[in-house]
Each structure stands twice: as structure tokens, then as C-alpha cells.
Design an enzyme around this catalytic site. Structure first.
Site, mmCIF file in Angstrom:
data_model
loop_
_atom_site.group_PDB
_atom_site.id
_atom_site.type_symbol
_atom_site.label_atom_id
_atom_site.label_comp_id
_atom_site.label_asym_id
_atom_site.label_seq_id
_atom_site.Cartn_x
_atom_site.Cartn_y
_atom_site.Cartn_z
ATOM 1 N N HIS A 21 0.867 -1.185 0.000
ATOM 2 C CA HIS A 21 0.000 0.000 0.000
ATOM 3 C C HIS A 21 0.896 1.225 0.000
ATOM 4 O O HIS A 21 1.258 1.768 1.034
ATOM 5 C CB HIS A 21 -0.910 -0.030 1.232
ATOM 6 N N HIS A 201 -9.402 0.908 -1.260
ATOM 7 C CA HIS A 201 -9.406 1.569 0.034
ATOM 8 C C HIS A 201 -10.810 1.461 0.630
ATOM 9 O O HIS A 201 -11.800 1.778 -0.036
ATOM 10 C CB HIS A 201 -9.063 3.055 -0.122
ATOM 11 N N GLU A 204 -11.228 3.294 6.309
ATOM 12 C CA GLU A 204 -10.301 4.246 6.935
ATOM 13 C C GLU A 204 -11.151 5.376 7.492
ATOM 14 O O GLU A 204 -11.412 5.457 8.686
ATOM 15 C CB GLU A 204 -9.285 4.762 5.922
ATOM 16 N N ASP A 282 1.863 3.998 2.818
ATOM 17 C CA ASP A 282 0.832 4.843 2.214
ATOM 18 C C ASP A 282 1.445 5.976 1.385
ATOM 19 O O ASP A 282 1.740 5.795 0.213
ATOM 20 C CB ASP A 282 -0.101 5.379 3.297
ATOM 21 N N ASP A 283 1.604 7.154 1.984
ATOM 22 C CA ASP A 283 2.193 8.324 1.314
ATOM 23 C C ASP A 283 3.326 8.837 2.202
ATOM 24 O O ASP A 283 3.158 9.810 2.949
ATOM 25 C CB ASP A 283 1.137 9.417 1.112
#
Length: 340
Positions: A21, A201, A204, A282-283
Site C-alpha cells: 500500500h 481503500h 479508513e 501509504d504516502d
């Protein structure tokens, strides 16, 4: 032979790991953002790299996405996309992340008039170079932006047709609230027809119902995030029964206020209930850490032991789209690390 007496930190750093991810646009570091802005004469609302870092304080997912799309605006030509990918893959080499399955957002670029030919050439050039130089394994996941329409997603899938041999899966990201997975049921069905794997996704910001929808309407192979599954006992049982992987992103969850503090994170609860939990970044540029940083943050704030860490690393390969032969290779490597 087993490797003995490794500290928790050394075990994290030494284990081979997969990352499942990871948004490649989310690896854009402030230094590269500013350099590319200068290269292309793009005006950003920041004067210095420190100004960019100060902007990395988010109230929610949308406040992050606003900055994320602004940052992506500096990516213009093939070399920009090559450098973005190359910098991330070099980080993987440093952290012993031997396999990655990276998401990219074509609509972020095509809406700016940048063709698939531009970013795909940059991405695949870097991936091929990393594989040649040190054996880096990598796959691409084409993500649809869920705040855009189903029609836009279909158009993107059509535009991607010449590049599908380079793409392993489709995904679904961007603003979760108000954009349930079932909005894209037909697009994912078409992707399945084309032989693409599927991830999405869910859970979340969105409720557990979004996870159910991703399972039933999109027929996914993995749930990205999924931390809100604990709110639904029947869902938890379903996820355990299927051994449906969850690609959990701890530092991201804290940065986006899903949890207030890492010691409140439910990853260990999910793991101990028997779910197929994995750790991911993630980022990482925006959320304060790459893959090993996420493992270290968990180890610092939760009662996670070395066996948990080995299980999480093993899960990262079990949940991957690698061949069974390659999975077995890396699982055997992990088993040679003594967790005691």
C-alpha cells in the site's frame, strides 16, 4: 542458518519485506517538489522546503488530498516520473523492502493533459533499472479516483489498454466519504474480465459497510486500510475466514487523525484476532515515514514482540501478487531469522 539475538530494531531493518500500500505520487519529497517546480516554472504557495514541511499538518483525509494533488502538479515529463520512482526504489533498497506493489493515479495526470505514455515510460524505466541493478521486484496498481465519476474511471481503463501488460491490478483511492465502493462495481467487473487483480481503500474514514461493499461489489483481493472492521463483529469473522489481507498504514492513520496516538492503534488487535494484517507506508513523504519507520513506530508504542514483527513481514509476502514460488522463497528467508 538462523540469525540469533537481533534486537527488535535490527530485526525490523534486517527482515526482507514487501510493501503493498504505497502511492508513488505520495513519495514526492519536498526537495524534489521544489526542484521540479523550478524546472517547470510552476508557482507553489511555498517559498522554502521548510514551508512545504509546515504544510504537512492535516485535519483529515481531504486536507491531505488537497496538498497531494498540488504536489503532483509539478510532475510533467517522463524524467520527472522516472526520478520519482527511482528515488522511492532506492529507498526500498536501503530498507530491505525487496518487493513493492505501487499504486499510481493516472487521472491525477491525464486531467492535466499528461498522457499515459509519459508517466508509464518514466515509471517502467526506473523499475527495470532497479531490477537490473539489484534485483528489485515491483508491480504497478492503477488506482481510480473515487471522487470522480464511474464514466471517468471507465475512460481511464480504456486509455490504459496499451499498457495493461505493465499493470497487475486496479485499485480505488481518494476521498472515501460519500464515494462508496459500489459506485465502481461495473468498472471493477470489467477490470476482472481483463485479467486484472483488484484492491480498494475501505474502512479508513468510511464505515465498515464500505469494507463489505469492497468484498461483495468489487470482488477485491485486498482491503487497503480496513482498520474500522473492528466495529463489526460479523465483518471481522468474514475477514478472518477469507484471510482477506488488510494493508494497514500506521503513520498515515495517526497523521490523518484516524487514531489520536500510536498507542491507540488497533493493528495488534486485528493481528491477534487472526486477520491477515500487513504494514505499509501509504504516502511516506506526507505522513512522516517510509516502511521501516512504520514498523519502528509500532514497536515503540504497542506491546509488539519479535514474533509479531516476523508475522507481519511474512503476511506482506502472503498477501502479495507474487507467484507462489517467489512467496515461498521470501517466507523461507524470514523463517531463518530467530525471533527469540
Amino acid at each position: 542458518m538462523p540469525v540469533h539475538n537481533l534486537s527488535t530494531a535490527n530485526l525490523i531493518n534486517s527482515l526482507p519485506k514487501a510493501e503493498l500500500h504505497l502511492h508513488i505520487e505520495g513519495t514526492l519529497e519536498p526537495e524534489l517538489m521544489m526542484a521540479l517546480a523550478a524546472k517547470h516554472q510552476v508557482t507553489l504557495p511555498y517559498s522554502t522546503i521548510d514551508d512545504v514541511r509546515l504544510a504537512y499538518n492535516f485535519d483529515n483525509l481531504q486536507s491531505f488530498l488537497d496538498l497531494y494533488y498540488l504536489g503532483a502538479s509539478v510532475l510533467r515529463d517522463e524524467d520527472d516520473f522516472y526520478r520519482l520512482m527511482w528515488d522511492y526504489l532506492c529507498k526500498c533498497k536501503e530498507e530491505n523492502v525487496v518487493h513493492v506493489e505501487m499504486m499510481f493515479d493516472p487521472q491525477t495526470h491525464t486531467e492535466r493533459g499528461i498522457d499515459f505514455a509519459v508517466f508509464m515510460a518514466g515509471f517502467t524505466r526506473a523499475m527495470a533499472q532497479a531490477e537490473k541493478e539489484w534485483g528489485q521486484s515491483s508491480l504497478l496498481i492503477m488506482s481510480f479516483l473515487r471522487h470522480l465519476s464511474e464514466r471517468n474511471a471507465f475512460d481511464t481503463l480504456t486509455a490504459a489498454a496499451p499498457y495493461l501488460p505493465m499493470i497487475t491490478a486496479v485499485g480505488l483511492d481518494s476521498s472515501e466519504l460519500g464515494n462508496p465502493p459500489e459506485k465502481f462495481t461495473r468498472v471493477f467487473a470489467k477490470a476482472k474480465e481483463l485479467g486484472l487483480m483488484r484492491v480498494a481503500h475501505a474502512g479508513e474514514e468510511g464505515p465498515p459497510e464500505y469494507i463489505w461493499s469492497a468484498l461483495h461489489d468489487l470482488d477485491v483481493h485486498r482491503i487497503d486500510h480496513g482498520v474500522r472492521s473492528v466495529e463489526d463483529g460479523a465483518l471481522m469473522k468474514e475477514l478472518v475466514s477469507r484471510q482477506m489481507p488488510l494493508t494497514v498504514c500506521p503513520l498515515s492513520n495517526i497523521k490523518l487523525c484516524v487514531f489520536d496516538h500510536m498507542n491507540e492503534h488497533n493493528l495488534l488487535t486485528l493481528l491477534e484476532h487472526g486477520l491477515m494484517v500487513t504494514v505499509n507506508a501509504d504516502d511516506p513523504s506526507y505522513f512522516g515515514g517510509y516502511l521501516n519507520d512504520n514498523y519502528h513506530a509500532l514497536a515503540a508504542h504497542l506491546p509488539i514482540n519479535k514474533q509479531h514483527i516476523k508475522t507481519l513481514a511474512s503476511n506482506s509476502f502472503k498477501a502479495s501478487f507474487l507467484s507462489e514460488e517467489k512467496k515461498s522463497h521470501w517466507l523461507n528467508q524470514i523463517s531463518n531469522f530467530d525471533a527469540d
